[in-house]
Scaffold this motif. Structure first.
Motif: not given
Length: 210
Positions: A22-47
């Motif tokens: 819900g709205q509890t502020d739970v941080p990303l774990n190691e997998l989540g940070r890696r997912q974000a980095a990999d997804a960003a590699e695709l999204l940056v191409r959208l400019r």
């Protein structure tokens, strides 16, 4: 044609444990940070022309992975927070089913009003869709805006924006962590969904959208 990318945050330990965030502020774990980095590699191409995020850290830190590649600032909007799950927050879904069976049954059936302090789907859809509309204004005509938010918030906000009834919205499977929805807008046809559940980790199990 304006494009709006509605992006779910990366994995957290509570996602992995099927625990209601819900709205509890739970941080990303190691997998989540890696997912974000990999997804960003695709999204940056959208400019993208702008990046907007929920102020909860798991979404804001997901957005930061893209901001680091684009040099864009992140605008935060608390209206993009996950659905407020009231008394459920911190419980596993198994615990919810065992201790609050009537509420769990209403949630499973997709009812609007659950009880237990859980935010209604109507209220969730209204606040998130309003935030999405404001985010879209940050790009010039034809530009791209990326919005980092949460699973239930993304699905309900997108559905409200498109004018879909709850019954139609329930036919969509939950967004996987760090996957996104792409919406497009033009003056003739308004908002349309052009893609759903796009991302890098298509073969991973889908955590509950909480």
């Amino acid at each position: 044609m304006t494009r709006l990318i509605v992006w779910r945050h990366g994995n957290t330990d509570w996602n992995a444990g099927a625990r209601v965030q819900g709205q509890t502020d739970v941080p990303l774990n190691e997998l989540g940070r890696r997912q974000a980095a990999d997804a960003a590699e695709l999204l940056v191409r959208l400019r993208p022309a702008a990046i907007v995020a929920s102020d909860l850290s798991r979404a804001a830190d997901t957005a930061a992975a893209l901001a680091g590649r684009t040099g864009l600032p992140i605008s935060t909007d608390e209206r993009l927070r996950e659905r407020f799950f009231g008394d459920w927050q911190g419980l596993t879904m198994t615990e919810v089913a065992e201790t609050r069976p009537e509420e769990h049954a209403r949630w499973t059936a997709g009812e609007d009003v659950i009880g237990g302090g859980v935010e209604t789907l109507d209220d969730l859809g209204k606040r998130v869709s309003e935030a999405l509309l404001d985010a879209a204004l940050l790009a010039p005509p034809g530009g791209v805006v990326v919005v980092a938010t949460h699973g239930a918030a993304a699905r309900q906000g997108v559905g409200h924006l498109l004018g879909w009834p709850r019954e139609q919205l329930r036919t969509l499977r939950a967004l996987q962590n760090c996957h996104w929805v792409e919406l497009t807008h033009d003056e003739a046809r308004g908002w349309q969904m052009s893609a759903y559940n796009v991302g890098v980790f298509a073969d991973r199990p889908v955590p509950p959208p909480v």
